[in-house]
Scaffold this motif. Sequence first.
Motif, PDB file in Angstrom:
ATOM      1  N   GLN A  39      17.282  -3.458  -0.909  1.00  0.00           N
ATOM      2  CA  GLN A  39      17.008  -2.388   0.046  1.00  0.00           C
ATOM      3  C   GLN A  39      15.646  -2.667   0.672  1.00  0.00           C
ATOM      4  OE1 GLN A  39      19.068   0.291   0.674  1.00  0.00           O
ATOM      5  NE2 GLN A  39      20.613  -0.379  -0.805  1.00  0.00           N
ATOM      6  N   THR A  40      15.493  -2.345   1.950  1.00  0.00           N
ATOM      7  CA  THR A  40      14.229  -2.631   2.619  1.00  0.00           C
ATOM      8  C   THR A  40      13.871  -1.540   3.604  1.00  0.00           C
ATOM      9  OG1 THR A  40      13.024  -4.271   3.970  1.00  0.00           O
ATOM     10  CG2 THR A  40      15.378  -4.015   4.402  1.00  0.00           C
ATOM     11  N   GLN A  41      12.587  -1.427   3.887  1.00  0.00           N
ATOM     12  CA  GLN A  41      12.070  -0.534   4.914  1.00  0.00           C
ATOM     13  C   GLN A  41      10.694  -1.034   5.321  1.00  0.00           C
ATOM     14  OE1 GLN A  41      10.337   3.382   3.697  1.00  0.00           O
ATOM     15  NE2 GLN A  41      11.292   2.938   1.709  1.00  0.00           N
ATOM     16  N   ALA A  42      10.131  -0.429   6.357  1.00  0.00           N
ATOM     17  CA  ALA A  42       8.790  -0.812   6.803  1.00  0.00           C
ATOM     18  C   ALA A  42       7.755  -0.356   5.779  1.00  0.00           C
ATOM     19  CB  ALA A  42       8.485  -0.200   8.163  1.00  0.00           C
ATOM     20  N   LEU A  97      -1.963   7.993   7.284  1.00  0.00           N
ATOM     21  CA  LEU A  97      -0.525   7.796   7.474  1.00  0.00           C
ATOM     22  C   LEU A  97       0.279   8.711   6.559  1.00  0.00           C
ATOM     23  CD1 LEU A  97      -0.350   3.914   7.876  1.00  0.00           C
ATOM     24  CD2 LEU A  97      -0.278   5.660   9.662  1.00  0.00           C
ATOM     25  N   ASP A  98      -0.204   8.917   5.333  1.00  0.00           N
ATOM     26  CA  ASP A  98       0.439   9.877   4.434  1.00  0.00           C
ATOM     27  C   ASP A  98       0.474  11.256   5.088  1.00  0.00           C
ATOM     28  OD1 ASP A  98       1.407   8.687   2.110  1.00  0.00           O
ATOM     29  OD2 ASP A  98      -0.573   8.608   1.186  1.00  0.00           O
ATOM     30  N   VAL A 113       0.831  -1.208   0.000  1.00  0.00           N
ATOM     31  CA  VAL A 113       0.000   0.000   0.000  1.00  0.00           C
ATOM     32  C   VAL A 113       0.862   1.253   0.000  1.00  0.00           C
ATOM     33  CG1 VAL A 113      -1.812   1.266   1.225  1.00  0.00           C
ATOM     34  CG2 VAL A 113      -1.839  -1.243   1.192  1.00  0.00           C
ATOM     35  N   MET A 114       1.898   1.268   0.860  1.00  0.00           N
ATOM     36  CA  MET A 114       2.773   2.436   0.930  1.00  0.00           C
ATOM     37  C   MET A 114       4.028   2.128   1.717  1.00  0.00           C
ATOM     38  SD  MET A 114       0.719   4.738   3.795  1.00  0.00           S
ATOM     39  CE  MET A 114       1.943   6.046   3.810  1.00  0.00           C
ATOM     40  N   GLU A 115       5.087   2.862   1.405  1.00  0.00           N
ATOM     41  CA  GLU A 115       6.308   2.819   2.201  1.00  0.00           C
ATOM     42  C   GLU A 115       6.148   3.764   3.378  1.00  0.00           C
ATOM     43  OE1 GLU A 115       9.310   3.912  -0.601  1.00  0.00           O
ATOM     44  OE2 GLU A 115       9.497   1.872  -1.410  1.00  0.00           O
ATOM     45  N   LEU A 116       6.726   3.404   4.530  1.00  0.00           N
ATOM     46  CA  LEU A 116       6.517   4.170   5.749  1.00  0.00           C
ATOM     47  C   LEU A 116       7.735   4.999   6.159  1.00  0.00           C
ATOM     48  CD1 LEU A 116       4.507   1.505   7.758  1.00  0.00           C
ATOM     49  CD2 LEU A 116       3.616   3.455   6.453  1.00  0.00           C
TER      50      LEU A 116
END
Length: 301
Positions: free
Chosen positions: A196-199, A220-221, A98-101
């Motif tokens: 590469q990774t992120q929540a 959240l945006d 849905v989205m990167e945090l």
Amino acid sequence: MSINATSSREGFDPPGNCRFAIPKKGRLYEKVTKMLKGAGIEFRREPRLDVALCVGKPITLVFLPAADIAKYVGEGNVDIGITGQDIVRESNVNVTQVMELGFGKCKLCVQAPVKKNLKSVEELAGGRIVTSFPSVTREFFKEYDEKLGKKTSVNFVSGSVEAACGLGLADAVVDLVETGTTMRAAGLEIVHDILQTQAILISNPHTTHQDIVDMLKRRLDGYITATKFVMVMYNVSVDLLEKATVITPGKRSPTITALDDPNFKAVSSLVATKDVSEKMDQLHEIGATDILVIDIHNSLM
């Protein structure tokens, strides 16, 4: 015990609620709960319970190990989840990103002892690799094995991956690197980056709660924007207005308001927090006055 059994027994999962899985402990838990609070998603977690109801929203929070969340979302046991891109890749499940945090950023790398002085990851093909990400690691080395006619041995361990080479259990490891401190302390160096990774926020592609997914993304945006920007307000003469708005163009454009004095305008503009001191200096130098910086607690763009 399954989520269904646990939540039904405790009475904390009303029928029809959207299930939202978040990490149950650690740094990710702290960051996620702070973000949810900032986005207006409030809840009260009872001691020793791994489910909680959100206030005023048909959402049941389910607290799970981060490594399990992608699997639960992919299989439809929960509708939405927050976990790492590395976990989604390792779990090999069908979910919607849905989205990167913007937090939990690191990279998954092949690491080998510095003393080996390896020049290419190809030199490790056919060797022994220890990792907490066996699926991703096998997928990565498959190309080199086929090219060189070798068979790389990939063994799973759940923690302290970096110690495997020093103990003689591996020729190299595949592990996450954030700052590199742990890696260097173990005498390792990066041979090759895998990903590469992120929540991220993920959802089940077939969720019946798309309206809640959209609401969460919107909130959240807005919260993430609020943490990255401040509002700068100032007065400036009409003849300097063009110069001032070049300094503070805003996220889309600045808001310009007339004052009682026709020779001046009031300007409001979003400015990246990291740039605000420099922008204030520049505004002062061209002659802007009454410069104010206001924190933003939330936003909706």
